[in-house]
Design a protein around this motif. Structure first.
Motif, mmCIF file in Angstrom:
data_model
loop_
_atom_site.group_PDB
_atom_site.id
_atom_site.type_symbol
_atom_site.label_atom_id
_atom_site.label_comp_id
_atom_site.label_asym_id
_atom_site.label_seq_id
_atom_site.Cartn_x
_atom_site.Cartn_y
_atom_site.Cartn_z
ATOM 1 N N SER A 252 36.701 43.038 39.088
ATOM 2 C CA SER A 252 38.352 42.760 39.373
ATOM 3 C C SER A 252 38.723 42.043 38.393
ATOM 4 C CB SER A 252 38.862 42.387 40.586
ATOM 5 O OG SER A 252 40.503 41.436 40.647
ATOM 6 N N VAL A 253 38.047 40.844 37.901
ATOM 7 C CA VAL A 253 38.726 40.357 36.729
ATOM 8 C C VAL A 253 38.351 40.920 35.628
ATOM 9 C CG1 VAL A 253 38.381 37.745 35.051
ATOM 10 C CG2 VAL A 253 38.373 37.485 38.102
ATOM 11 N N LEU A 254 37.024 40.942 35.050
ATOM 12 C CA LEU A 254 36.313 41.999 34.141
ATOM 13 C C LEU A 254 37.741 43.288 34.427
ATOM 14 C CD1 LEU A 254 32.493 41.716 34.214
ATOM 15 C CD2 LEU A 254 34.600 40.844 33.138
ATOM 16 N N GLY A 255 38.157 43.891 35.248
ATOM 17 C CA GLY A 255 39.144 44.919 34.993
ATOM 18 C C GLY A 255 40.835 44.791 34.076
ATOM 19 N N ALA A 256 40.584 43.183 34.479
ATOM 20 C CA ALA A 256 41.804 43.718 35.002
ATOM 21 C C ALA A 256 42.072 42.466 32.969
ATOM 22 C CB ALA A 256 42.359 41.747 35.327
ATOM 23 N N GLN A 257 41.308 42.327 32.394
ATOM 24 C CA GLN A 257 40.957 42.115 31.271
ATOM 25 C C GLN A 257 42.169 42.587 29.659
ATOM 26 O OE1 GLN A 257 40.489 38.654 30.480
ATOM 27 N NE2 GLN A 257 40.402 39.130 32.575
ATOM 28 N N PRO A 258 41.264 43.995 29.802
ATOM 29 C CA PRO A 258 42.703 45.123 28.479
ATOM 30 C C PRO A 258 44.073 44.846 28.870
ATOM 31 C CG PRO A 258 41.141 46.285 29.651
ATOM 32 C CD PRO A 258 40.624 45.002 30.717
ATOM 33 N N VAL A 259 44.478 44.162 30.151
ATOM 34 C CA VAL A 259 45.938 43.890 30.292
ATOM 35 C C VAL A 259 45.993 42.784 30.208
ATOM 36 C CG1 VAL A 259 47.683 43.934 31.781
ATOM 37 C CG2 VAL A 259 46.555 46.134 32.055
ATOM 38 N N ALA A 260 45.221 42.130 30.852
ATOM 39 C CA ALA A 260 45.613 39.733 30.223
ATOM 40 C C ALA A 260 45.583 39.750 29.797
ATOM 41 C CB ALA A 260 44.622 39.517 31.619
ATOM 42 N N LEU A 261 44.602 40.707 28.171
ATOM 43 C CA LEU A 261 44.371 40.666 26.547
ATOM 44 C C LEU A 261 45.256 40.501 26.125
ATOM 45 C CD1 LEU A 261 40.590 40.556 25.630
ATOM 46 C CD2 LEU A 261 41.535 38.095 26.568
ATOM 47 N N GLN A 262 46.217 41.714 26.305
ATOM 48 C CA GLN A 262 47.369 41.387 25.953
ATOM 49 C C GLN A 262 48.913 41.112 26.160
ATOM 50 O OE1 GLN A 262 48.558 46.158 25.840
ATOM 51 N NE2 GLN A 262 46.212 46.137 26.898
ATOM 52 N N ALA A 263 48.976 40.295 27.634
ATOM 53 C CA ALA A 263 49.581 39.065 27.658
ATOM 54 C C ALA A 263 48.809 38.001 27.502
ATOM 55 C CB ALA A 263 49.680 39.286 29.542
ATOM 56 N N ALA A 264 48.335 37.987 26.718
ATOM 57 C CA ALA A 264 47.865 36.454 26.409
ATOM 58 C C ALA A 264 48.619 36.294 24.896
ATOM 59 C CB ALA A 264 46.824 36.138 26.632
ATOM 60 N N GLY A 265 48.990 37.914 24.352
ATOM 61 C CA GLY A 265 49.246 37.945 23.185
ATOM 62 C C GLY A 265 47.908 37.858 21.852
ATOM 63 N N VAL A 266 46.342 38.534 22.713
ATOM 64 C CA VAL A 266 45.230 38.556 21.825
ATOM 65 C C VAL A 266 45.412 39.536 21.312
ATOM 66 C CG1 VAL A 266 43.102 37.584 22.404
ATOM 67 C CG2 VAL A 266 44.024 36.537 23.407
ATOM 68 N N TRP A 267 45.107 40.621 22.191
ATOM 69 C CA TRP A 267 44.631 41.426 22.163
ATOM 70 C C TRP A 267 45.859 42.809 22.010
ATOM 71 C CZ3 TRP A 267 43.417 46.758 25.561
ATOM 72 C CH2 TRP A 267 43.584 47.693 24.451
ATOM 73 N N THR A 268 46.486 44.168 21.098
ATOM 74 C CA THR A 268 47.273 44.946 20.827
ATOM 75 C C THR A 268 46.473 46.452 20.580
ATOM 76 O OG1 THR A 268 48.570 43.490 20.135
ATOM 77 C CG2 THR A 268 48.860 46.103 19.996
ATOM 78 N N PRO A 269 46.464 47.059 22.000
ATOM 79 C CA PRO A 269 45.811 48.740 21.908
ATOM 80 C C PRO A 269 46.120 50.075 20.387
ATOM 81 C CG PRO A 269 46.868 48.208 23.992
ATOM 82 C CD PRO A 269 47.292 47.639 22.792
ATOM 83 N N GLY A 270 45.624 49.745 19.782
ATOM 84 C CA GLY A 270 45.575 50.361 18.512
ATOM 85 C C GLY A 270 46.915 52.125 18.952
#
Length: 407
Positions: A252-270
């Motif tokens: 669950s936590v790993l599956g959330a990271q692509p969205v959670a990292l966007q919410a934290a401002g760390v990653w933006t999908p290209g």
């Protein structure tokens, strides 16, 4: 919540007439404790209405480092992860209610009719909740599920898991399509006046069948768990419960990271494709979190046993009245977010918003504890029970002695 019934989560009983509320001593600890904790998770999920990230899961709320950390934690552990716990407990409660109504001498068909009748009233409760207080209601979704899939309580385990997988896949596809059309999540339905906001919320009511589809996977797995009596016999299933915790939370936590990292401002999908894939993974793995929460609470319940302190008793009391206290949270969100009232929607930091939500839940637990001490039922549960079963039947009074002829 809808799964909180005075006669649910109990050992089987013979049916016959209107079932009396189950005595507290006979209720199972795990489901009630899980419902009490579940309300904290849902309150934290609702905190999104108060911070700048809003209901768009990928939108950073900004603020201090603490705000960013809180938003990441909630996106990783709560958002789309707590809702499946609702469904699991709801499905489990349906089996318990059916077993109680269709025990020795009972009628399984009558039990399914009861599920549909109760489901119809849940739809009414949910519609009223949406129009009067809160647009993110789930009571109506569970009611629609009951109307459409009441017969699922008699399905085999293989069929339950198959349909759960199919509905999960369909739900993920729909969530991706919604993401492409309007972004992840939905905007807060508020207007300049209370009436405008109520009308905006009411516009979502025709989507109840779609909402029922979204809760179907976890509710069907909950039915399977109820058939296996997992919460009645947690000691017997301890190895399974531990595996679910050890596997479910990481997935669950790993599956959330692509969205959670966007919410934290760390990653933006290209690309738009990467953004859609992140949303699909986020949605698909959420059910693993719900399963893990349920298993973890069941394991905690086995450790507590009969050694219940005041905190546990208050949480259990809240769980037994979970629909009442789920609805009781909504006036807080209404007052806080309405432009004509406090107008705090999107105005708080993520940490402050979470604090308001946790405090709201804590107040409901205290009130529930007081109700538990006095033996009073939740108003929503009492009303639902009366509407579903009708007024309690009074026992026939024995006939008195016949009067003889007068002298």
């Amino acid at each position: 919540m809808p799964g909180s019934r005075e006669d649910a989560s109990t050992p089987p009983r013979p049916a016959g007439g209107q079932a009396a509320p189950t005595p507290a001593a006979e209720r199972l600890l795990a489901p009630d404790l899980a419902r009490g904790m579940m309300l904290l998770l849902i309150a934290l999920a609702h905190s999104r209405m108060l911070h700048a990230g809003g209901n768009a899961f990928t939108e950073p709320a900004g603020g201090t480092a603490l705000d960013v950390a809180v938003q990441w934690l909630l996106t990783s552990f709560v958002d789309a992860r707590s809702a499946p716990l609702f469904g699991l407990l709801f499905g489990y409660g349906l089996v318990q209610m059916t077993r109680r109504r269709s025990g020795p001498g009972g009628d399984p068909a009558a039990a399914r009719r009861l599920i549909r009748r109760r489901g119809a009233w849940l739809v009414v409760f949910g519609a009223a909740h949406v129009v009067l207080l809160y647009g993110g209601d789930v009571i109506g979704a569970y009611g629609m599920f009951s109307l459409l899939l009441a017969g699922a309580v008699a399905w085999s385990g293989r069929r339950l898991w198959t349909i759960a997988a199919v509905t999960l896949a369909v739900g993920v596809v729909l969530s991706v399509l919604l993401q492409i059309a309007a972004g992840m999540g939905s905007s807060l339905a508020v207007g300049p006046t209370l009436l405008d906001s109520a009308l905006l919320r009411a516009m979502a009511l025709p989507l109840l069948p779609v909402a029922a589809l979204s809760v179907a996977p976890s509710a069907l797995i909950g039915i399977w768990a109820g058939q296996a009596r997992i919460l009645e016999q947690p000691d017997l299933y301890r190895p399974l419960l531990r595996r679910v915790v050890l596997i479910g939370f990481p997935v669950s936590v790993l599956g959330a990271q692509p969205v959670a990292l966007q919410a934290a401002g760390v990653w933006t999908p290209g690309t738009a494709g990467a953004d859609a894939l992140a949303g699909a993974v986020f949605s698909a793995t959420g059910i693993a979190g719900g399963l893990a929460f349920a298993a973890a609470i069941a394991l905690v319940a086995t450790r507590i046993g009969d050694r219940r302190g005041p905190v546990t008793n208050a949480l259990v009391a809240c769980g037994r009245r979970s629909m009442t206290f789920y609805i009781a949270q909504s006036p807080v969100w209404l007052v806080a977010t309405e432009p004509s009232l406090l107008n705090l929607g999107g105005q708080l930091g993520a940490a402050a918003a979470a604090g308001v939500s946790a405090a709201t839940w804590a107040v409901t637990v205290v009130i529930a504890g007081l109700l538990g001490r006095t033996g009073r039922r939740g108003p929503a549960e009492a009303l639902l029970r009366r509407l579903t079963y009708g007024p309690p039947k009074r026992p026939l009074e024995p006939a008195g002695p016949q009067a003889g002829p007068r002298a």
